[in-house]
Design a protein around this motif. Structure first.
Motif, mmCIF file in Angstrom:
data_model
loop_
_atom_site.group_PDB
_atom_site.id
_atom_site.type_symbol
_atom_site.label_atom_id
_atom_site.label_comp_id
_atom_site.label_asym_id
_atom_site.label_seq_id
_atom_site.Cartn_x
_atom_site.Cartn_y
_atom_site.Cartn_z
ATOM 1 N N THR A 151 -6.325 6.423 22.517
ATOM 2 C CA THR A 151 -5.089 6.447 23.282
ATOM 3 C C THR A 151 -3.887 6.465 22.346
ATOM 4 N N PRO A 152 -2.754 6.982 22.822
ATOM 5 C CA PRO A 152 -1.542 6.955 21.997
ATOM 6 C C PRO A 152 -1.157 5.530 21.575
ATOM 7 N N SER A 153 -1.355 4.573 22.459
ATOM 8 C CA SER A 153 -1.038 3.191 22.122
ATOM 9 C C SER A 153 -1.929 2.680 20.987
ATOM 10 N N SER A 154 -3.184 3.105 20.993
ATOM 11 C CA SER A 154 -4.108 2.731 19.922
ATOM 12 C C SER A 154 -3.646 3.327 18.590
ATOM 13 N N TRP A 155 -3.209 4.585 18.624
ATOM 14 C CA TRP A 155 -2.675 5.221 17.418
ATOM 15 C C TRP A 155 -1.493 4.423 16.901
ATOM 16 N N LEU A 156 -0.588 4.056 17.791
ATOM 17 C CA LEU A 156 0.613 3.353 17.375
ATOM 18 C C LEU A 156 0.267 2.003 16.738
ATOM 19 N N ARG A 157 -0.694 1.304 17.316
ATOM 20 C CA ARG A 157 -1.144 0.033 16.714
ATOM 21 C C ARG A 157 -1.670 0.273 15.301
ATOM 22 N N THR A 158 -2.521 1.262 15.154
ATOM 23 C CA THR A 158 -3.092 1.581 13.843
ATOM 24 C C THR A 158 -1.998 1.983 12.861
ATOM 25 N N TYR A 159 -1.079 2.797 13.329
ATOM 26 C CA TYR A 159 0.044 3.255 12.503
ATOM 27 C C TYR A 159 0.894 2.069 12.048
ATOM 28 N N TYR A 160 1.231 1.191 12.970
ATOM 29 C CA TYR A 160 2.045 0.026 12.612
ATOM 30 C C TYR A 160 1.307 -0.899 11.648
ATOM 31 N N PHE A 161 0.003 -1.105 11.865
ATOM 32 C CA PHE A 161 -0.773 -1.914 10.924
ATOM 33 C C PHE A 161 -0.777 -1.266 9.537
ATOM 34 N N ALA A 162 -0.955 0.046 9.473
ATOM 35 C CA ALA A 162 -0.958 0.748 8.184
ATOM 36 C C ALA A 162 0.394 0.622 7.485
ATOM 37 N N ARG A 163 1.473 0.755 8.254
ATOM 38 C CA ARG A 163 2.809 0.614 7.660
ATOM 39 C C ARG A 163 3.019 -0.806 7.133
ATOM 40 N N ALA A 164 2.542 -1.804 7.870
ATOM 41 C CA ALA A 164 2.673 -3.198 7.433
ATOM 42 C C ALA A 164 1.882 -3.432 6.154
ATOM 43 N N ILE A 165 0.647 -2.958 6.118
ATOM 44 C CA ILE A 165 -0.200 -3.152 4.935
ATOM 45 C C ILE A 165 0.416 -2.480 3.713
ATOM 46 N N PHE A 166 0.901 -1.255 3.886
ATOM 47 C CA PHE A 166 1.540 -0.567 2.764
ATOM 48 C C PHE A 166 2.742 -1.367 2.255
ATOM 49 N N SER A 167 3.579 -1.827 3.172
ATOM 50 C CA SER A 167 4.789 -2.545 2.763
ATOM 51 C C SER A 167 4.455 -3.859 2.061
ATOM 52 N N VAL A 168 3.466 -4.572 2.553
ATOM 53 C CA VAL A 168 3.045 -5.821 1.894
ATOM 54 C C VAL A 168 2.545 -5.507 0.484
ATOM 55 N N ALA A 169 1.730 -4.478 0.363
ATOM 56 C CA ALA A 169 1.217 -4.087 -0.955
ATOM 57 C C ALA A 169 2.360 -3.668 -1.877
ATOM 58 N N TRP A 170 3.339 -2.944 -1.337
ATOM 59 C CA TRP A 170 4.476 -2.498 -2.141
ATOM 60 C C TRP A 170 5.287 -3.694 -2.627
ATOM 61 N N VAL A 171 5.541 -4.646 -1.743
ATOM 62 C CA VAL A 171 6.301 -5.844 -2.133
ATOM 63 C C VAL A 171 5.541 -6.615 -3.213
ATOM 64 N N ALA A 172 4.248 -6.789 -3.025
ATOM 65 C CA ALA A 172 3.439 -7.500 -4.023
ATOM 66 C C ALA A 172 3.498 -6.776 -5.372
ATOM 67 N N ALA A 173 3.380 -5.452 -5.350
ATOM 68 C CA ALA A 173 3.452 -4.677 -6.589
ATOM 69 C C ALA A 173 4.844 -4.768 -7.207
ATOM 70 N N ALA A 174 5.893 -4.744 -6.381
ATOM 71 C CA ALA A 174 7.261 -4.853 -6.896
ATOM 72 C C ALA A 174 7.465 -6.189 -7.604
ATOM 73 N N ILE A 175 6.951 -7.245 -7.025
ATOM 74 C CA ILE A 175 7.067 -8.565 -7.648
ATOM 75 C C ILE A 175 6.246 -8.611 -8.933
ATOM 76 N N LEU A 176 5.032 -8.125 -8.850
ATOM 77 C CA LEU A 176 4.118 -8.159 -9.984
ATOM 78 C C LEU A 176 4.621 -7.311 -11.160
ATOM 79 N N PHE A 177 5.194 -6.136 -10.858
ATOM 80 C CA PHE A 177 5.585 -5.208 -11.908
ATOM 81 C C PHE A 177 7.091 -5.113 -12.132
ATOM 82 N N SER A 178 7.847 -6.054 -11.625
ATOM 83 C CA SER A 178 9.310 -5.991 -11.757
ATOM 84 C C SER A 178 9.768 -5.995 -13.218
#
Length: 185
Positions: free
Chosen positions: A7-34
């Motif tokens: 369903t489109p709603s299922s896609w949106l959930r998956t998309y939002y989870f993927a965006r959250a995971i990417f952003s968390v990983a990016w923040v962690a990398a930014a802190i780690l490699f600053s």
């Protein structure tokens, strides 16, 4: 009949989870490699490029770029921002922070627009609407810091990405709870 996972709603959930995971990983990398300029540079380029790609994929899944003009514009803005960040890196971190500030304003307003349009079909868009508004405000803050006297670093952008992660995660969870309630009812 569509399965729940397609369903489109299922896609949106998956998309939002993927965006959250990417952003968390990016923040962690930014802190780690600053303290490692070469890696920080890569992260600064990747962030808006990822946003362009994520908006492109989401728009295509939801009817294409013509059917999603705010996301189409966000793809363009994020692509231009990626190029502008590359150019700004040869100038100074002040310039890079200003570029991120301008991008945060535009992409925030476009996300706000997308969230408002999706509200009718999916509900649970208030975190995306808040995120869009807060992104625009954060952009103004980044621009003000870019004309300050304290030299900016990638750590000045990390809180912006962290709040984005929070809002994407909140939206994904909200949609998951809503889908669960509908399935149980």
């Amino acid at each position: 009949m569509q399965s729940q996972s397609s369903t489109p709603s299922s896609w949106l959930r998956t998309y939002y989870f993927a965006r959250a995971i990417f952003s968390v990983a990016w923040v962690a990398a930014a802190i780690l490699f600053s303290a490692q300029p070469a890696l920080a540079v890569v992260l600064l380029v990747i962030y808006p490029a990822w946003d362009a790609l994520a908006n492109l994929v989401d728009a295509r899944v939801n009817g294409g770029l013509k059917a999603n003009p705010s996301q189409a514009l966000n793809v363009a803005v994020s692509t231009i921002t990626t190029i502008a960040v590359i150019a700004a890196l040869s100038s100074s971190m002040y310039t890079v922070l200003a570029v991120f500030g301008v991008w945060a304003i535009f992409s925030g307003l476009l996300q706000l627009n997308t969230g408002i349009k999706r509200w009718r079909h999916y509900g649970a868009q208030w975190p995306m609407i808040l995120s869009g508004g807060q992104s625009a405000l954060a952009g103004g803050f980044m621009i003000s810091r870019s004309i300050g006297t304290v030299a900016p670093t990638i750590l000045d952008i990390a809180p912006y990405a962290a709040f984005g992660a929070f809002y994407f995660l909140l939206s994904a969870i909200w949609l998951a709870v809503t889908a669960y309630r509908k399935a149980v009812a």
